[in-house]
Design an enzyme around this catalytic site. Structure first.
Site, PDB file in Angstrom:
ATOM      1  N   PHE B 119       0.806  -1.223   0.083  1.00 53.83           N
ATOM      2  CA  PHE B 119      -0.178   0.029  -0.125  1.00 53.83           C
ATOM      3  C   PHE B 119       0.805   1.280   0.150  1.00 53.83           C
ATOM      4  CE2 PHE B 119      -4.723   0.908   1.297  1.00 53.83           C
ATOM      5  CZ  PHE B 119      -5.264   0.013   0.500  1.00 53.83           C
ATOM      6  N   GLN B 232      -8.158  14.347   4.277  1.00 54.90           N
ATOM      7  CA  GLN B 232      -7.635  13.889   3.096  1.00 54.90           C
ATOM      8  C   GLN B 232      -8.604  13.645   2.067  1.00 54.90           C
ATOM      9  OE1 GLN B 232      -6.722   9.178   3.602  1.00 54.90           O
ATOM     10  NE2 GLN B 232      -4.458  10.071   3.477  1.00 54.90           N
ATOM     11  N   HIS B 234      -8.821  11.202  -1.096  1.00 53.99           N
ATOM     12  CA  HIS B 234      -8.370   9.919  -1.514  1.00 53.99           C
ATOM     13  C   HIS B 234      -8.086  10.260  -2.857  1.00 53.99           C
ATOM     14  CE1 HIS B 234      -7.961   5.785  -2.739  1.00 53.99           C
ATOM     15  NE2 HIS B 234      -7.730   5.384  -1.394  1.00 53.99           N
ATOM     16  N   LEU B 248     -15.338   5.290  -3.435  1.00 54.54           N
ATOM     17  CA  LEU B 248     -14.024   5.022  -3.275  1.00 54.54           C
ATOM     18  C   LEU B 248     -13.571   3.709  -4.332  1.00 54.54           C
ATOM     19  CD1 LEU B 248     -11.670   5.983  -1.524  1.00 54.54           C
ATOM     20  CD2 LEU B 248     -11.570   3.741  -0.357  1.00 54.54           C
ATOM     21  N   GLU B 251      -7.146   1.814  -2.911  1.00 58.03           N
ATOM     22  CA  GLU B 251      -5.564   1.980  -3.349  1.00 58.03           C
ATOM     23  C   GLU B 251      -4.903   0.422  -3.512  1.00 58.03           C
ATOM     24  OE1 GLU B 251      -3.617   4.820  -0.651  1.00 58.03           O
ATOM     25  OE2 GLU B 251      -1.759   3.498  -0.540  1.00 58.03           O
ATOM     26  N   ARG B 306      -0.989   9.460  -0.105  1.00 56.39           N
ATOM     27  CA  ARG B 306      -2.195  10.008  -0.853  1.00 56.39           C
ATOM     28  C   ARG B 306      -2.204  11.367  -1.340  1.00 56.39           C
ATOM     29  NH1 ARG B 306      -6.410   6.353   2.476  1.00 56.39           N
ATOM     30  NH2 ARG B 306      -5.783   4.400   1.477  1.00 56.39           N
ATOM     31  N   HIS B 372     -12.267  12.067   1.909  1.00 61.80           N
ATOM     32  CA  HIS B 372     -11.956  10.647   2.225  1.00 61.80           C
ATOM     33  C   HIS B 372     -12.041  10.491   3.867  1.00 61.80           C
ATOM     34  CE1 HIS B 372     -11.511   6.423   2.060  1.00 61.80           C
ATOM     35  NE2 HIS B 372     -10.492   6.517   2.461  1.00 61.80           N
ATOM     36  N   ARG B 407      -2.665  10.781   6.506  1.00 64.32           N
ATOM     37  CA  ARG B 407      -2.822   9.224   6.686  1.00 64.32           C
ATOM     38  C   ARG B 407      -2.292   8.244   5.759  1.00 64.32           C
ATOM     39  NH1 ARG B 407      -6.597   4.842   6.487  1.00 64.32           N
ATOM     40  NH2 ARG B 407      -8.245   6.192   5.413  1.00 64.32           N
TER      41      ARG B 407
HETATM   42  C1  LIG Z   1     -14.708   3.486   1.365  1.00 61.76           C
HETATM   43  C2  LIG Z   1     -13.846   3.689   2.411  1.00 61.76           C
HETATM   44  C3  LIG Z   1     -12.854   2.549   2.489  1.00 61.76           C
HETATM   45  C4  LIG Z   1     -11.674   2.634   3.404  1.00 61.76           C
HETATM   46  N1  LIG Z   1     -10.713   1.956   3.327  1.00 61.76           N
HETATM   47  C5  LIG Z   1      -9.922   1.533   4.352  1.00 61.76           C
HETATM   48  C6  LIG Z   1      -8.836   0.684   4.411  1.00 61.76           C
HETATM   49  O1  LIG Z   1      -8.546  -0.176   3.549  1.00 61.76           O
HETATM   50  N2  LIG Z   1      -7.679   0.550   5.513  1.00 61.76           N
HETATM   51  C7  LIG Z   1      -7.932   1.669   6.610  1.00 61.76           C
HETATM   52  O2  LIG Z   1      -7.227   1.596   7.441  1.00 61.76           O
HETATM   53  N3  LIG Z   1      -8.986   2.643   6.349  1.00 61.76           N
HETATM   54  C8  LIG Z   1      -9.877   2.717   5.568  1.00 61.76           C
HETATM   55  N4  LIG Z   1     -10.845   3.532   5.386  1.00 61.76           N
HETATM   56  C9  LIG Z   1     -11.214   4.494   6.533  1.00 61.76           C
HETATM   57  C10 LIG Z   1     -11.767   3.609   7.622  1.00 61.76           C
HETATM   58  O3  LIG Z   1     -12.522   2.751   7.105  1.00 61.76           O
HETATM   59  C11 LIG Z   1     -12.384   4.484   8.500  1.00 61.76           C
HETATM   60  O4  LIG Z   1     -11.438   5.659   8.886  1.00 61.76           O
HETATM   61  C12 LIG Z   1     -12.642   3.796  10.054  1.00 61.76           C
HETATM   62  O5  LIG Z   1     -13.439   2.499   9.443  1.00 61.76           O
HETATM   63  C13 LIG Z   1     -13.451   4.839  10.960  1.00 61.76           C
HETATM   64  O6  LIG Z   1     -13.752   4.009  12.170  1.00 61.76           O
HETATM   65  P1  LIG Z   1     -14.518   4.492  13.117  1.00 61.76           P
HETATM   66  O7  LIG Z   1     -14.721   3.302  14.265  1.00 61.76           O
HETATM   67  O8  LIG Z   1     -13.651   5.597  13.653  1.00 61.76           O
HETATM   68  O9  LIG Z   1     -15.744   5.055  12.733  1.00 61.76           O
HETATM   69  P2  LIG Z   1     -16.773   4.425  12.105  1.00 61.76           P
HETATM   70  O10 LIG Z   1     -16.735   2.954  11.350  1.00 61.76           O
HETATM   71  O11 LIG Z   1     -17.208   5.523  10.821  1.00 61.76           O
HETATM   72  O12 LIG Z   1     -18.294   4.232  13.143  1.00 61.76           O
HETATM   73  C14 LIG Z   1     -18.773   5.613  13.353  1.00 61.76           C
HETATM   74  C15 LIG Z   1     -19.866   4.961  14.366  1.00 61.76           C
HETATM   75  O13 LIG Z   1     -20.543   6.274  15.157  1.00 61.76           O
HETATM   76  C16 LIG Z   1     -21.791   6.362  14.985  1.00 61.76           C
HETATM   77  N5  LIG Z   1     -22.239   7.654  15.245  1.00 61.76           N
HETATM   78  C17 LIG Z   1     -21.689   8.632  14.454  1.00 61.76           C
HETATM   79  N6  LIG Z   1     -22.157   9.832  15.073  1.00 61.76           N
HETATM   80  C18 LIG Z   1     -23.184   9.388  15.946  1.00 61.76           C
HETATM   81  C19 LIG Z   1     -23.966  10.144  16.844  1.00 61.76           C
HETATM   82  N7  LIG Z   1     -24.290  11.414  16.811  1.00 61.76           N
HETATM   83  N8  LIG Z   1     -24.743   9.369  17.871  1.00 61.76           N
HETATM   84  C20 LIG Z   1     -24.343   8.072  17.808  1.00 61.76           C
HETATM   85  N9  LIG Z   1     -23.642   7.335  17.033  1.00 61.76           N
HETATM   86  C21 LIG Z   1     -22.781   7.910  16.203  1.00 61.76           C
HETATM   87  C22 LIG Z   1     -21.971   5.585  13.699  1.00 61.76           C
HETATM   88  O14 LIG Z   1     -23.542   5.156  13.793  1.00 61.76           O
HETATM   89  C23 LIG Z   1     -21.163   4.523  13.600  1.00 61.76           C
HETATM   90  O15 LIG Z   1     -21.435   3.369  14.272  1.00 61.76           O
HETATM   91  C24 LIG Z   1     -11.901   3.492   4.206  1.00 61.76           C
HETATM   92  C25 LIG Z   1     -12.873   4.485   4.499  1.00 61.76           C
HETATM   93  C26 LIG Z   1     -13.864   4.357   3.496  1.00 61.76           C
HETATM   94  C27 LIG Z   1     -14.879   5.527   3.400  1.00 61.76           C
END
Ligand SMILES: Cc1cc2nc3c(=O)[nH]c(=O)nc-3n(C[C@H](O)[C@H](O)[C@H](O)COP(=O)(O)OP(=O)(O)OC[C@H]3O[C@@H](n4cnc5c(N)ncnc54)[C@H](O)[C@@H]3O)c2cc1C
Ligand code: SF4
Ligand code: SF4
Ligand code: FES
Lengths: 274, 614
Positions: B119, B232, B234, B248, B251, B306, B372, B407
């Site tokens: 990556f 960021q 992407h 998306l 990568e 990125r 992203h 990132r």
């Molecule tokens: C399409 C895509 C592909 C990606 N691919 C990669 C990858 O291959 N490798 C990598 O390392 N990263 C990747 N990323 C980045 C990574 O997926 C995210 O940064 C990461 O999953 C975020 O995780 P999190 O646990 O912080 O939040 P999330 O998984 O976004 O969870 C947020 C949670 O908070 C809850 N929430 C939000 N606001 C509230 C509220 N007000 N009240 C109650 N609940 C709330 C939501 O319901 C959800 O459950 C990718 C991102 C995207 C969009």
């Protein structure tokens, strides 16, 4: 590609008939016309309806890319993901009908109460791995994990649950039948090369595998193309038969390092791995 | 109509960070609740494609936490919190192996271990993955673990305000989306794991959930945010047809051999290798292509970090060398066999086939930058994930520090696990040390529920969908990849005008599952974080990582020493420059060490081709 998007594009309108209401008895279809864009999917049309016609239209979605399984609905009578159904793939010149999944209670409009599935998930005993290899690693080979990975592609859209006639037309069966999604989950655990827990008797007695008469409707609607019947349900049924009538053959068949369930040993009533 | 619940620890957000935090808090014996806006298992994490970065050393023995640390610091343009980067690199392998203990099934090497893929910005093939659906595997594994442990999950419940008592967090207030009823959760400690803010931009890979709620709630309650200027983009989002713009393209396509080309067919990335990465980047196509097979070569510029790739694409399009729909071409079809592409990138294959009528095994994709990820967010203590408000913890995308100015791909999923666990651990510990629940501020609960009711009570007013669309346009055009003082000033004026409209927002219908009403409430957080991004961007008069100023095109060493901090005082955002903590010399040596372009390969080399192109 350009020709196709041209035919679906421009200022043309798209007409949808969306089921609206807060309960099955009083709800009904409401027709909306909104401007179309090239390449639009049904979920985009719902966004347009929200922005231009009905701001309180209830729709569940997250990824808009077929990855989260939130946006299941019945589009022209067929269960589909709204975010992966192109408007151009549907018959032209006819309104598109969009209704909530029929098997689950309606909360509002296209959003249903899918808690049945979350309750069933709690009844499946968790993964229980064998001890580590002597060198402290875990080894599994791609050939072994391939078939389990097929099951782990499940995005929990619950469309297979929605079409399964055992519960679609029979509310009373919900208690004793967990549905194809959870046969996929059970098969996944059964075929996991490291799992040591035997859930076969449970599959028969508690999850109602016997209700399934292999109509394959579930397989047909799976957006992840999981071969639910051929690869999950039928092997599970075979194992039930083997274990039920020939427990010793079953025990031998289990992989090395795994603990065959003792005759008469009870399954724990509730999931637990601690 | 208000329900009340009491817990030791409330975790807000059920993505990777939140679930991991809840598991840990529960294992520590805390009575724990896990709250999310969507159904359980549908958070953003489910969308992650490429993989989890961890120096497992299954493919390259030379890898190790020190190399991962160095890559992260350099990718973050030296602005990352060094202690977070160290803990992250050291603990990521254990966190990934733990997922395997809980039932995850990663792709395998020939000798049965977890396979790792290349990556951007990672010196060695480091990302544990499952095809291109790694996030699904991760969230399902965590979800199933949480279910097995019997953790209480409150789904489709949107939290709107934190409650504070005497300078400490006391719980939170929100509403059930299914009924619209108000809900109050009392807690001794709260973990914010609500993810990012990308829904404020027009072209984005983020879902409706990414409205910056956690950051806005933390600000409102008195906690600090840092690094908000670093968003960021992407480099590879879909660009055509319009309805899929922004979705998306992992990568992993480039990690597995895909290359970027402009309209003349040129592999233009060779012209955009920055000085900082020159020593470790291939400068001929032959060397770049040989690198996939043999790490004695230097890495292809297609896999620069990125920010570099996104800017290069932007520049190519601006120079008139873009693809027909305003992107560039991403070509794997001419470089890898169809079978290989379908096996390694099944969901990309499916996504393009279904949504764009493109067969990626035959034709090039059209791609362009898409909003992203938020590097900035809530300021946390590296070891404990504690915010600057007592009793409040934060982890995952909502927190800041680890990724600095940019990132690296794959470093988010590992971030979620490492700091999700730490947040849960220290929140539970804090709750244990706090014998009594804090008092609930009745007036604050009243104010929060009155605020919920307002948009529905207005008979006429501003349309929430229109305000949202206008904000997305402002952020996209004025606070995008390339920024200037004039644009940022203009953006701030427009955000202020939108804020004024937002005070008059009106929603239609009742409280039951009403997206229009929900959006009318989300706007406030979105506007707050948008303002924080624009103001931080205006303050940082240099270019670094995800923040590029046309009027200050170079990095400025003075700016390498400070974070931009945002806090809310007397109802207004205040910004300040504050110094980074000093990196210990032994870590500084690791980062400063000259890139070793000719890394030795080892006995492990034999396992590389298992996941490599044939
Ligand atoms: C399409 C895509 C592909 C990606 N691919 C990669 C990858 O291959 N490798 C990598 O390392 N990263 C990747 N990323 C980045 C990574 O997926 C995210 O940064 C990461 O999953 C975020 O995780 P999190 O646990 O912080 O939040 P999330 O998984 O976004 O969870 C947020 C949670 O908070 C809850 N929430 C939000 N606001 C509230 C509220 N007000 N009240 C109650 N609940 C709330 C939501 O319901 C959800 O459950 C990718 C991102 C995207 C969009
Ligand atoms: S094959 Fe079995 S589980 Fe699937 S739909 Fe038919 S009866 Fe239901
Ligand atoms: S098995 Fe297929 S149809 Fe059933 S829930 Fe999973 S993805 Fe959906
Ligand atoms: S929105 Fe995620 S599958 Fe449709």
């Amino acid at each position: 590609m350009t020709a196709r998007s041209g035919s679906n594009g421009g200022a043309r309108d798209v007409t949808v008939r969306v089921w609206r209401g807060e309960d099955r008895a009083s709800g009904g279809f409401v027709q909306y016309d909104v401007p179309a864009d090239p390449g639009m999917v049904v979920l985009d049309v719902m966004f347009r309806v929200q922005a231009l016609r009905a701001p309180d239209l209830a729709v569940r979605w997250n990824c808009k890319a077929g990855k989260c399984g939130s946006c299941s609905a019945e589009i022209n009578g067929r269960p589909k993901l709204m975010c992966m159904t192109r408007v151009s793939s549907l018959p032209e010149g006819e309104p598109i009908t969009i209704a909530p999944m029929a098997t689950f209670p309606v909360i509002k409009d296209l959003v249903t109460d899918v808690s049945y599935n979350y309750e069933k998930a709690k009844t499946i005993p968790a993964f229980r791995p064998a001890p580590l290899e002597p060198d402290g690693t875990r080894r599994m080979y791609q050939e072994e994990v391939d078939r389990v990975q097929e099951f782990r592609k499940c995005i929990e859209c619950f469309m297979c649950q929605n079409v399964c006639h055992v519960i679609r037309d029979h509310e009373e069966n919900k208690e004793a039948f967990s549905g194809p999604r959870f046969f996929v989950r059970l098969a996944e655990l059964e075929m996991h090369p490291l799992d040591t827990h035997d859930r076969i008797e449970l599959t028969r007695a508690k999850h109602g595998l016997g209700f399934c008469n292999i109509t394959k409707c579930c397989t047909e609607v799976c957006p992840e193309s999981i071969h639910i019947t051929d690869n999950a349900i039928i092997p599970l049924k075979e194992r039930v038969v083997t274990e039920f009538y020939d427990p010793l053959a079953w025990a031998k068949r289990r992989l090395f390092g795994q603990r065959p369930r003792q005759l008469g040993e009870k399954e724990p009533a509730a999931p637990s791995d601690r | 109509m208000s329900a009340n619940y009491t817990f030791d620890v409330v975790v807000i957000g059920a993505g990777g960070a939140g679930i991991r935090a809840a598991i840990e808090a529960h294992l520590q014996g805390a009575r724990t609740a896990l709250v999310c806006k969507s159904l359980f298992g549908k958070a953003h994490t489910v969308m992650a494609e490429g993989g989890i970065a961890a120096a497992l050393r299954n493919v390259w023995k030379e890898d190790g936490w020190d190399v991962h640390f160095r890559d992260t610091m350099r990718g973050g343009k030296l602005l990352s919190n060094w202690r977070m980067a160290q803990l992250h690199a050291q603990e990521a392998p254990d966190r990934v192996l733990e997922l395997e203990e809980w039932g995850a099934m990663f792709d395998r090497t020939a000798d049965g271990l977890i396979l790792q893929r290349d990556f951007g910005g990672h010196r060695y093939a480091r990302l544990a993955h499952v095809g291109d659906r790694t996030g699904l595997e991760m969230i399902r594994t965590l979800q199933q673990k949480a279910v097995a442990l019997g953790i209480e999950v409150l789904m489709e419940c949107t939290i709107q305000r934190l409650l504070v008592d005497d300078g400490r967090v006391a719980g939170c207030v929100g509403y059930w989306r299914q009924t619209g009823e108000t809900v109050t959760l009392r807690a001794k400690a709260v973990v914010l794991a609500t993810g990012g803010l990308g829904k404020a931009w027009r072209i984005t890979s983020n879902s409706w959930e990414y409205t910056g709620d956690g950051m806005a709630m933390a600000l409102e309650a008195g906690a600090d945010l840092i690094d908000m200027e670093f968003v960021q983009f992407h480099p590879t989002g879909m660009v055509w047809p319009p309805s899929v713009r922004g979705i998306l393209v992992t990568e992993g396509v480039r990690g597995d051999g895909g290359t970027l080309r402009n309209s003349t067919g040129e592999r233009f990335m060779f012209r955009y290798i920055p000085e900082f990465f020159r020593a470790e980047t291939a400068d001929t196509e032959a060397e770049a292509d040989a690198w996939y097979e043999d790490k004695k070569n230097r890495r292809t510029p297609d896999l620069l970090p990125r920010d570099e790739v996104a800017r290069a694409i932007h520049a190519e399009v601006r120079a008139g060398r873009g693809s027909p729909h305003g992107g560039v071409f991403l070509d794997i079809a001419s470089r890898r066999p169809a079978e290989y592409i379908k096996r390694r990138l099944p969901s990309m294959y499916h996504q393009f086939k279904e949504l764009a009528d493109i067969d990626i095994t035959k034709d090039a994709m059209e791609v362009g930058p898409t909003c992203h990820y938020a590097m900035g967010g809530i300021r946390v203590d590296a070891d404990t994930a504690a915010t600057t408000l007592e009793g409040l913890y934060a982890a995952g995308e909502v927190a800041a520090g680890l990724h600095g100015a940019n990132r690296l791909g794959g470093n988010s999923l590992s971030d979620l696990l490492v700091f999700g666990r730490r947040a849960g651990l220290y929140a539970a510990e804090y709750a244990k040390g706090r014998p009594k629940q804090a008092a609930v501020d009745r007036a604050a609960v009243e104010a929060a529920s009155r605020r919920l009711a307002e948009p529905l009570e207005r008979k006429t007013g501003e349309d929430p969908y229109a305000i949202h669309a206008d904000l997305q346009e402002v952020m996209h055009t004025l606070v995008g990849i390339i920024r200037t003082q004039a644009d940022l000033d203009e953006a701030l004026i427009r955000i202020a005008a939108l804020r004024e409209r937002q005070t008059r927002v009106a929603a239609w219908g009742n409280r039951r599952y009403n997206p229009g009403w929900n959006l009318s409430l989300d706007l406030e957080a979105m506007l707050t974080v948008s303002e924080a991004v624009a103001r931080s961007a205006a303050m940082r008069t240099e270019s670094r990582g995800g923040h590029t100023r046309d009027d200050f095109p170079k990095p400025d060493p003075e700016w390498a020493k400070v974070n931009v901090v945002t806090r809310k005082r007397d109802g207004r955002l205040e910004l300040a420059k504050e110094p980074l903590s000093e990196m210990p010399p032994e870590l500084r040596d690791l980062v400063g060490e000259q890139a070793k372009p000719h890394a030795e390969s080892t006995d492990m080399e034999a396992t590389v081709p298992a996941g490599k192109p044939v």
